[in-house]
Scaffold this motif. Structure first.
Motif, PDB file in Angstrom:
ATOM      1  N   PHE A  43      77.881  94.827  30.468  1.00  0.00           N
ATOM      2  CA  PHE A  43      78.949  95.835  30.391  1.00  0.00           C
ATOM      3  C   PHE A  43      78.363  97.245  30.427  1.00  0.00           C
ATOM      4  O   PHE A  43      78.884  98.135  31.099  1.00  0.00           O
ATOM      5  N   LEU A  68      89.997 109.279  34.956  1.00  0.00           N
ATOM      6  CA  LEU A  68      90.278 107.851  34.999  1.00  0.00           C
ATOM      7  C   LEU A  68      89.830 107.176  33.703  1.00  0.00           C
ATOM      8  O   LEU A  68      88.643 107.135  33.406  1.00  0.00           O
ATOM      9  N   LEU A  72      90.599  98.809  27.824  1.00  0.00           N
ATOM     10  CA  LEU A  72      90.388  97.355  27.926  1.00  0.00           C
ATOM     11  C   LEU A  72      90.701  96.733  26.572  1.00  0.00           C
ATOM     12  O   LEU A  72      90.491  97.346  25.533  1.00  0.00           O
ATOM     13  N   VAL A  78      98.526  92.756  32.685  1.00  0.00           N
ATOM     14  CA  VAL A  78      98.007  91.873  33.738  1.00  0.00           C
ATOM     15  C   VAL A  78      97.009  90.839  33.228  1.00  0.00           C
ATOM     16  O   VAL A  78      96.811  89.816  33.858  1.00  0.00           O
ATOM     17  N   SER A  88      90.731  89.878  37.109  1.00  0.00           N
ATOM     18  CA  SER A  88      90.824  91.347  37.113  1.00  0.00           C
ATOM     19  C   SER A  88      89.462  91.994  37.359  1.00  0.00           C
ATOM     20  O   SER A  88      89.391  93.148  37.758  1.00  0.00           O
ATOM     21  N   PRO A  92      90.082  93.123  41.545  1.00  0.00           N
ATOM     22  CA  PRO A  92      90.859  94.102  40.768  1.00  0.00           C
ATOM     23  C   PRO A  92      92.222  94.430  41.361  1.00  0.00           C
ATOM     24  O   PRO A  92      93.166  94.713  40.624  1.00  0.00           O
ATOM     25  N   ALA A  97      96.791  97.143  36.795  1.00  0.00           N
ATOM     26  CA  ALA A  97      97.240  97.396  35.424  1.00  0.00           C
ATOM     27  C   ALA A  97      98.425  98.363  35.439  1.00  0.00           C
ATOM     28  O   ALA A  97      98.423  99.345  36.179  1.00  0.00           O
ATOM     29  N   MET A 120      76.817  91.790  41.098  1.00  0.00           N
ATOM     30  CA  MET A 120      76.831  91.103  39.801  1.00  0.00           C
ATOM     31  C   MET A 120      76.567  89.612  40.003  1.00  0.00           C
ATOM     32  O   MET A 120      77.199  88.996  40.861  1.00  0.00           O
TER      33      MET A 120
HETATM   34  C1  HEC Z   1      85.362 103.378  39.169  1.00  0.00           C
HETATM   35  C2  HEC Z   1      86.128 103.061  37.990  1.00  0.00           C
HETATM   36  C3  HEC Z   1      85.972 101.707  37.349  1.00  0.00           C
HETATM   37  C4  HEC Z   1      84.829 101.077  36.940  1.00  0.00           C
HETATM   38  C5  HEC Z   1      83.406 101.590  37.062  1.00  0.00           C
HETATM   39  C6  HEC Z   1      85.234  99.830  36.334  1.00  0.00           C
HETATM   40  N1  HEC Z   1      86.597  99.703  36.361  1.00  0.00           N
HETATM   41 FE1  HEC Z   1      87.706  98.190  35.580  1.00  0.00          FE
HETATM   42  N2  HEC Z   1      89.402  99.093  36.194  1.00  0.00           N
HETATM   43  C7  HEC Z   1      89.470 100.327  36.817  1.00  0.00           C
HETATM   44  C8  HEC Z   1      90.852 100.667  37.074  1.00  0.00           C
HETATM   45  C9  HEC Z   1      91.350 101.940  37.752  1.00  0.00           C
HETATM   46  C10 HEC Z   1      91.627  99.609  36.552  1.00  0.00           C
HETATM   47  C11 HEC Z   1      93.164  99.528  36.539  1.00  0.00           C
HETATM   48  C12 HEC Z   1      93.661  99.080  37.874  1.00  0.00           C
HETATM   49  C13 HEC Z   1      93.494  97.602  38.015  1.00  0.00           C
HETATM   50  O1  HEC Z   1      94.156  96.863  37.275  1.00  0.00           O
HETATM   51  O2  HEC Z   1      92.669  97.204  38.841  1.00  0.00           O
HETATM   52  C14 HEC Z   1      90.678  98.636  36.010  1.00  0.00           C
HETATM   53  C15 HEC Z   1      91.045  97.453  35.403  1.00  0.00           C
HETATM   54  C16 HEC Z   1      90.162  96.595  34.755  1.00  0.00           C
HETATM   55  C17 HEC Z   1      90.551  95.440  33.994  1.00  0.00           C
HETATM   56  C18 HEC Z   1      91.989  94.998  33.711  1.00  0.00           C
HETATM   57  C19 HEC Z   1      92.556  95.950  32.713  1.00  0.00           C
HETATM   58  C20 HEC Z   1      93.612  95.397  31.805  1.00  0.00           C
HETATM   59  O3  HEC Z   1      93.265  95.065  30.667  1.00  0.00           O
HETATM   60  O4  HEC Z   1      94.763  95.317  32.168  1.00  0.00           O
HETATM   61  C21 HEC Z   1      89.406  94.870  33.523  1.00  0.00           C
HETATM   62  C22 HEC Z   1      89.293  93.644  32.637  1.00  0.00           C
HETATM   63  C23 HEC Z   1      88.307  95.661  34.001  1.00  0.00           C
HETATM   64  N3  HEC Z   1      88.804  96.702  34.745  1.00  0.00           N
HETATM   65  C24 HEC Z   1      86.979  95.390  33.734  1.00  0.00           C
HETATM   66  C25 HEC Z   1      85.920  96.149  34.186  1.00  0.00           C
HETATM   67  C26 HEC Z   1      84.525  95.823  33.958  1.00  0.00           C
HETATM   68  C27 HEC Z   1      84.032  94.614  33.186  1.00  0.00           C
HETATM   69  C28 HEC Z   1      83.784  96.808  34.546  1.00  0.00           C
HETATM   70  C29 HEC Z   1      82.285  96.906  34.638  1.00  0.00           C
HETATM   71  C30 HEC Z   1      81.581  95.735  35.162  1.00  0.00           C
HETATM   72  C31 HEC Z   1      84.725  97.747  35.146  1.00  0.00           C
HETATM   73  N4  HEC Z   1      86.009  97.313  34.907  1.00  0.00           N
HETATM   74  C32 HEC Z   1      84.366  98.905  35.815  1.00  0.00           C
HETATM   75  C33 HEC Z   1      88.413 101.132  37.181  1.00  0.00           C
HETATM   76  C34 HEC Z   1      87.079 100.843  36.967  1.00  0.00           C
END
Ligand code: HEC
Length: 152
Positions: A43, A68, A72, A78, A88, A92, A97, A120
């Motif tokens: 993470f 942004l 989490l 979702v 997710s 993604p 979300a 990964m």
């Molecule tokens: C560049 C920005 C960015 C990074 C870096 C990123 N995320 Fe996200 N993530 C998002 C965005 C924007 C959303 C909301 C949109 C969606 O649902 O895809 C999201 C959604 C999520 C969700 C669902 C959220 C929910 O609870 O509804 C999870 C779980 C998640 N990310 C895990 C991760 C993990 C684990 C990493 C690292 C390995 C990571 N993300 C890195 C932008 C990012």
């Protein structure tokens, strides 16, 4: 009338069972056991906090994306099951979300989340999911009972 309700019951059951076990269902999906502390390392390694907030976890030395910030854990619109959590991360845009301004989290239906699928490892994915899972209030996931698979 009696026959109608029986018919509805049979039809309803058929539809339900159909969804549960069809080729597209997530039934049978089961990741191996993960490692929580390695999951935390993953993470931090991928700097997930540059776009996310996770209760109790800080990583001050990374580039935080100021516009942004997606929370989490807790209850999510979702992420309701273990399979949703995995999805997710690896897909993604599958369900974006809710509760955030559109322009913050997506561009034309495509999530702004980085896709890690080519960097990964599967072990890292399993571990990061194992690490994140307790932060979510998920529908209980029935883990495979491997006792039934062992040959004595
Ligand atoms: C560049 C920005 C960015 C990074 C870096 C990123 N995320 Fe996200 N993530 C998002 C965005 C924007 C959303 C909301 C949109 C969606 O649902 O895809 C999201 C959604 C999520 C969700 C669902 C959220 C929910 O609870 O509804 C999870 C779980 C998640 N990310 C895990 C991760 C993990 C684990 C990493 C690292 C390995 C990571 N993300 C890195 C932008 C990012």
């Amino acid at each position: 009338m009696k026959y109608l309700s029986l018919y509805m019951l049979v039809l309803g059951t058929t539809i339900l069972v159909g969804c549960e076990s069809g080729p597209e269902s997530s039934k049978g999906f089961s990741l191996p056991k993960g490692d929580v502390s390695n999951g935390k390392t993953v993470f931090l390694k991928y700097e997930c906090l540059s776009c996310h907030k996770l209760k109790g976890i800080e990583q001050p030395d990374i580039m935080d994306n100021p516009e942004l910030s997606v929370r989490l854990g807790g209850t999510s619109t979702v992420v309701k099951t273990y399979a949703d959590l995995v999805t997710s991360i690896i897909n993604p845009s599958h369900k974006i979300a809710r509760g955030y301004p559109h322009s913050m989290v997506q561009i034309d239906g495509v999530s702004k989340m980085k896709v890690y699928n080519d960097v990964m490892t599967v072990t890292e994915l399993v571990d990061v999911v194992t690490f994140l899972q307790p932060y979510y209030e998920l529908v209980p996931h029935s883990k495979t009972d491997y006792r039934y698979y062992k040959y004595e």
